[in-house]
Design a protein around this motif. Structure first.
Motif, mmCIF file in Angstrom:
data_model
loop_
_atom_site.group_PDB
_atom_site.id
_atom_site.type_symbol
_atom_site.label_atom_id
_atom_site.label_comp_id
_atom_site.label_asym_id
_atom_site.label_seq_id
_atom_site.Cartn_x
_atom_site.Cartn_y
_atom_site.Cartn_z
ATOM 1 N N LEU A 31 11.560 6.721 -4.744
ATOM 2 C CA LEU A 31 10.594 5.651 -4.972
ATOM 3 C C LEU A 31 9.871 5.380 -3.656
ATOM 4 N N GLU A 32 8.550 5.459 -3.700
ATOM 5 C CA GLU A 32 7.756 5.188 -2.507
ATOM 6 C C GLU A 32 6.745 4.100 -2.818
ATOM 7 N N LEU A 33 6.554 3.234 -1.836
ATOM 8 C CA LEU A 33 5.550 2.179 -1.933
ATOM 9 C C LEU A 33 4.453 2.504 -0.934
ATOM 10 N N ASP A 34 3.268 2.760 -1.453
ATOM 11 C CA ASP A 34 2.121 3.132 -0.638
ATOM 12 C C ASP A 34 1.243 1.902 -0.439
ATOM 13 N N HIS A 35 1.195 1.385 0.799
ATOM 14 C CA HIS A 35 0.435 0.173 1.105
ATOM 15 C C HIS A 35 -1.053 0.474 0.942
ATOM 16 N N ILE A 36 -1.695 -0.217 -0.014
ATOM 17 C CA ILE A 36 -3.107 0.079 -0.277
ATOM 18 C C ILE A 36 -4.065 -1.056 0.059
ATOM 19 N N ALA A 37 -3.552 -2.318 0.104
ATOM 20 C CA ALA A 37 -4.496 -3.424 0.318
ATOM 21 C C ALA A 37 -3.766 -4.690 0.756
ATOM 22 N N VAL A 38 -4.576 -5.635 1.235
ATOM 23 C CA VAL A 38 -4.111 -6.983 1.566
ATOM 24 C C VAL A 38 -4.990 -7.949 0.781
ATOM 25 N N VAL A 39 -4.364 -8.936 0.153
ATOM 26 C CA VAL A 39 -5.085 -9.922 -0.653
ATOM 27 C C VAL A 39 -4.934 -11.290 -0.004
ATOM 28 N N LYS A 40 -6.051 -12.024 0.080
ATOM 29 C CA LYS A 40 -6.030 -13.411 0.524
ATOM 30 C C LYS A 40 -6.450 -14.272 -0.665
ATOM 31 N N LEU A 41 -5.530 -15.118 -1.129
ATOM 32 C CA LEU A 41 -5.799 -15.899 -2.345
ATOM 33 C C LEU A 41 -6.890 -16.934 -2.157
ATOM 34 N N ARG A 42 -6.846 -17.694 -1.069
ATOM 35 C CA ARG A 42 -7.812 -18.795 -0.916
ATOM 36 C C ARG A 42 -9.250 -18.306 -0.924
ATOM 37 N N SER A 43 -9.493 -17.205 -0.230
ATOM 38 C CA SER A 43 -10.862 -16.692 -0.153
ATOM 39 C C SER A 43 -11.159 -15.672 -1.245
#
Length: 143
Positions: A31-43
């Motif tokens: 099982l691999e987790l490939d970091h694809i994005a960062v989310v900012k909820l407020r904006s």
């Protein structure tokens, strides 16, 4: 097991999440987790990780998560307020029936200030709503 895994994993953090694509169909069968994005909820900002570009499917999954997360947080907020009301009632009962003079002396000023502040905000917000609703009903009557 691999068939039941979601396509994306969201590692929740303050004001958002790190988004990973879940990969279980690789050579090593790991099982691999490939970091694809960062989310900012407020904006509402979705920032690809590194030099990646996000597919429409990625963006759709992330936006669905944002919508669900905001609904979850809103439900938690109102639940916290209902709990606060319960705590106020329990505190009232404690102050009336079980608190010592020393305990009351320790907390009375802080609770009174917090309650005064809360009351001021609630009264002002209620007045604003009444004024706004009064203006809305005048507009309806004028039509």
């Amino acid at each position: 097991m691999a068939a039941s895994l979601p396509d994306y994993y969201f590692r929740v953090r303050d004001n958002g999440a790190f988004v990973f694509r879940v990969d279980s169909e690789n050579r090593q069968r790991r099982l691999e987790l490939d970091h694809i994005a960062v989310v900012k909820l407020r904006s509402g900002q979705i920032r690809p990780h590194g030099d990646r570009s996000l597919s429409p499917e990625d963006l759709r999954a992330i936006q669905d998560w944002i919508d669900q997360r905001q609904a979850t947080l809103a439900a938690r907020d109102i639940d916290d307020i209902h709990r606060a009301i319960d705590h106020l009632n329990l505190t009232t009962h404690w102050a009336q029936s079980g608190a010592s003079d020393a305990q009351l002396e320790e907390i009375t000023d802080q609770i009174l200030l917090a309650m005064h502040d809360l009351r001021s905000v609630l009264v002002r917000k209620k007045a604003d709503r009444l004024i706004k609703n009064g203006d809305d009903s005048k507009d309806d009557n004028a039509s």
